[in-house]
Design a protein around this motif. Structure first.
Motif, PDB file in Angstrom:
ATOM      1  N   ARG A 153      41.815  34.692  46.730  1.00 23.24           N
ATOM      2  CA  ARG A 153      42.243  35.613  46.289  1.00 23.24           C
ATOM      3  C   ARG A 153      44.165  35.264  46.279  1.00 23.24           C
ATOM      4  O   ARG A 153      44.884  35.665  45.688  1.00 23.24           O
ATOM      5  CB  ARG A 153      41.651  36.513  45.865  1.00 23.24           C
ATOM      6  N   ASP A 154      44.539  34.842  47.306  1.00 27.12           N
ATOM      7  CA  ASP A 154      45.550  34.826  48.135  1.00 27.12           C
ATOM      8  C   ASP A 154      45.907  33.680  49.072  1.00 27.12           C
ATOM      9  O   ASP A 154      44.407  32.698  48.982  1.00 27.12           O
ATOM     10  CB  ASP A 154      46.105  36.404  48.916  1.00 27.12           C
ATOM     11  N   ALA A 155      47.161  33.826  49.557  1.00 29.39           N
ATOM     12  CA  ALA A 155      47.413  32.776  50.260  1.00 29.39           C
ATOM     13  C   ALA A 155      47.038  32.202  51.548  1.00 29.39           C
ATOM     14  O   ALA A 155      47.243  31.727  52.330  1.00 29.39           O
ATOM     15  CB  ALA A 155      48.987  31.955  50.144  1.00 29.39           C
ATOM     16  N   TYR A 156      47.019  33.682  52.049  1.00 32.99           N
ATOM     17  CA  TYR A 156      46.530  33.691  53.823  1.00 32.99           C
ATOM     18  C   TYR A 156      45.032  34.069  54.367  1.00 32.99           C
ATOM     19  O   TYR A 156      44.432  33.401  55.535  1.00 32.99           O
ATOM     20  CB  TYR A 156      46.940  34.346  53.368  1.00 32.99           C
ATOM     21  N   GLY A 157      44.117  34.231  53.425  1.00 33.65           N
ATOM     22  CA  GLY A 157      42.276  33.706  53.651  1.00 33.65           C
ATOM     23  C   GLY A 157      42.312  34.957  54.534  1.00 33.65           C
ATOM     24  O   GLY A 157      43.349  35.775  55.030  1.00 33.65           O
ATOM     25  N   SER A 158      41.220  34.999  54.664  1.00 29.70           N
ATOM     26  CA  SER A 158      40.333  36.133  55.495  1.00 29.70           C
ATOM     27  C   SER A 158      38.688  35.956  55.900  1.00 29.70           C
ATOM     28  O   SER A 158      38.420  34.429  55.505  1.00 29.70           O
ATOM     29  CB  SER A 158      40.411  37.221  55.078  1.00 29.70           C
ATOM     30  N   ARG A 159      38.306  36.608  56.409  1.00 28.83           N
ATOM     31  CA  ARG A 159      36.658  36.243  56.831  1.00 28.83           C
ATOM     32  C   ARG A 159      35.518  36.811  55.621  1.00 28.83           C
ATOM     33  O   ARG A 159      34.908  36.775  55.848  1.00 28.83           O
ATOM     34  CB  ARG A 159      36.402  36.932  58.696  1.00 28.83           C
ATOM     35  N   ARG A 160      36.197  37.914  54.852  1.00 25.55           N
ATOM     36  CA  ARG A 160      35.188  38.093  54.001  1.00 25.55           C
ATOM     37  C   ARG A 160      35.504  37.775  52.152  1.00 25.55           C
ATOM     38  O   ARG A 160      36.322  37.150  51.615  1.00 25.55           O
ATOM     39  CB  ARG A 160      36.367  39.712  54.021  1.00 25.55           C
ATOM     40  N   GLN A 161      33.487  37.765  52.114  1.00 22.78           N
ATOM     41  CA  GLN A 161      33.824  36.845  50.836  1.00 22.78           C
ATOM     42  C   GLN A 161      34.217  37.428  49.926  1.00 22.78           C
ATOM     43  O   GLN A 161      34.318  36.630  48.437  1.00 22.78           O
ATOM     44  CB  GLN A 161      31.870  36.772  50.490  1.00 22.78           C
ATOM     45  N   GLU A 162      34.687  39.257  49.563  1.00 20.03           N
ATOM     46  CA  GLU A 162      35.323  39.336  48.440  1.00 20.03           C
ATOM     47  C   GLU A 162      36.558  39.232  48.208  1.00 20.03           C
ATOM     48  O   GLU A 162      37.195  39.009  46.995  1.00 20.03           O
ATOM     49  CB  GLU A 162      34.987  40.748  48.474  1.00 20.03           C
ATOM     50  N   ASP A 163      37.464  38.369  48.979  1.00 17.83           N
ATOM     51  CA  ASP A 163      38.550  37.747  49.099  1.00 17.83           C
ATOM     52  C   ASP A 163      38.442  36.600  48.750  1.00 17.83           C
ATOM     53  O   ASP A 163      39.702  35.406  48.540  1.00 17.83           O
ATOM     54  CB  ASP A 163      39.284  37.804  50.932  1.00 17.83           C
ATOM     55  N   PHE A 164      37.232  35.667  48.272  1.00 18.31           N
ATOM     56  CA  PHE A 164      37.710  33.949  47.672  1.00 18.31           C
ATOM     57  C   PHE A 164      36.687  34.838  46.085  1.00 18.31           C
ATOM     58  O   PHE A 164      36.236  35.512  46.038  1.00 18.31           O
ATOM     59  CB  PHE A 164      36.383  33.704  48.334  1.00 18.31           C
ATOM     60  N   ARG A 165      37.187  33.834  45.437  1.00 13.11           N
ATOM     61  CA  ARG A 165      36.896  34.515  43.536  1.00 13.11           C
ATOM     62  C   ARG A 165      36.287  33.353  43.037  1.00 13.11           C
ATOM     63  O   ARG A 165      35.716  33.282  41.536  1.00 13.11           O
ATOM     64  CB  ARG A 165      38.663  34.891  43.408  1.00 13.11           C
ATOM     65  N   ALA A 166      36.497  31.921  43.442  1.00  8.78           N
ATOM     66  CA  ALA A 166      36.089  31.026  42.645  1.00  8.78           C
ATOM     67  C   ALA A 166      35.246  30.144  43.775  1.00  8.78           C
ATOM     68  O   ALA A 166      35.273  29.835  44.865  1.00  8.78           O
ATOM     69  CB  ALA A 166      36.599  29.254  42.396  1.00  8.78           C
ATOM     70  N   TRP A 167      33.827  29.258  43.641  1.00  4.83           N
ATOM     71  CA  TRP A 167      33.310  28.685  44.320  1.00  4.83           C
ATOM     72  C   TRP A 167      32.430  27.534  44.166  1.00  4.83           C
ATOM     73  O   TRP A 167      31.771  27.487  42.682  1.00  4.83           O
ATOM     74  CB  TRP A 167      31.183  29.769  44.901  1.00  4.83           C
ATOM     75  N   GLY A 168      31.764  26.930  45.111  1.00  4.58           N
ATOM     76  CA  GLY A 168      31.039  25.445  44.586  1.00  4.58           C
ATOM     77  C   GLY A 168      29.588  25.795  44.454  1.00  4.58           C
ATOM     78  O   GLY A 168      28.955  26.963  44.508  1.00  4.58           O
ATOM     79  N   GLN A 169      28.935  24.655  44.079  1.00  7.41           N
ATOM     80  CA  GLN A 169      27.408  24.289  44.013  1.00  7.41           C
ATOM     81  C   GLN A 169      26.571  24.621  45.286  1.00  7.41           C
ATOM     82  O   GLN A 169      25.865  25.326  45.351  1.00  7.41           O
ATOM     83  CB  GLN A 169      26.945  23.683  42.844  1.00  7.41           C
ATOM     84  N   GLY A 170      27.797  24.402  46.078  1.00 14.34           N
ATOM     85  CA  GLY A 170      26.856  24.345  47.514  1.00 14.34           C
ATOM     86  C   GLY A 170      26.380  22.052  48.057  1.00 14.34           C
ATOM     87  O   GLY A 170      26.181  21.919  47.307  1.00 14.34           O
ATOM     88  N   THR A 171      26.423  22.324  49.627  1.00 14.46           N
ATOM     89  CA  THR A 171      26.427  21.021  49.917  1.00 14.46           C
ATOM     90  C   THR A 171      25.073  21.147  50.761  1.00 14.46           C
ATOM     91  O   THR A 171      25.368  21.896  51.829  1.00 14.46           O
ATOM     92  CB  THR A 171      27.214  19.838  50.102  1.00 14.46           C
TER      93      THR A 171
END
Length: 124
Positions: A100-118
């Protein structure tokens, strides 16, 4: 909106290596942090690694520090996760996510778009 596609998973013996890739579409991908997470059977999804938009800042879970390396190529809209010295406990579905921002974190709630996984499977 960013769309993410992971690749590079597979079956490997303990001690082996794999390189995961996350390919993104969307012009704003390069301006956001990207993270890798994983989910093992019967367990909650957990943080693995993250990288800021320039690649200057990286974050790792203690369990993978020294074995995994995250990197990005903004010109190609890709983020990679080099995984060395793999262990059976690394077996999981691995997901990349756009922050959600430029710097990142370790928290899932700080990420908004996800892939399908491998899927990554490490045999003992």
């Amino acid at each position: 909106q960013v769309q993410l596609v992971e690749s590079g998973g597979g079956l490997v013996q303990a001690g082996g290596s794999l390189r995961l890739s996350c390919a993104a579409s969307g012009r704003t991908f390069s301006t956001y942090a990207v993270g890798w997470f994983r989910q093992a059977p019967g367990k909650e999804r957990e943080f693995v690694a993250a990288i800021s938009w320039t690649g200057r800042f990286t974050y790792y879970a203690d369990s993978v520090k020294g074995r995994f390396t995250i990197s990005r190529d903004n010109a190609r809209n890709t983020v990679s996760l080099q995984m060395n010295d793999l262990k059976p406990e690394d077996t999981a579905v691995y997901y990349c996510a756009s922050g959600r921002d430029a710097y990142g974190s370790r928290r899932q709630e700080d990420f908004r778009a996800w892939g399908q996984g491998t899927q990554v499977t490490v045999s003992s």
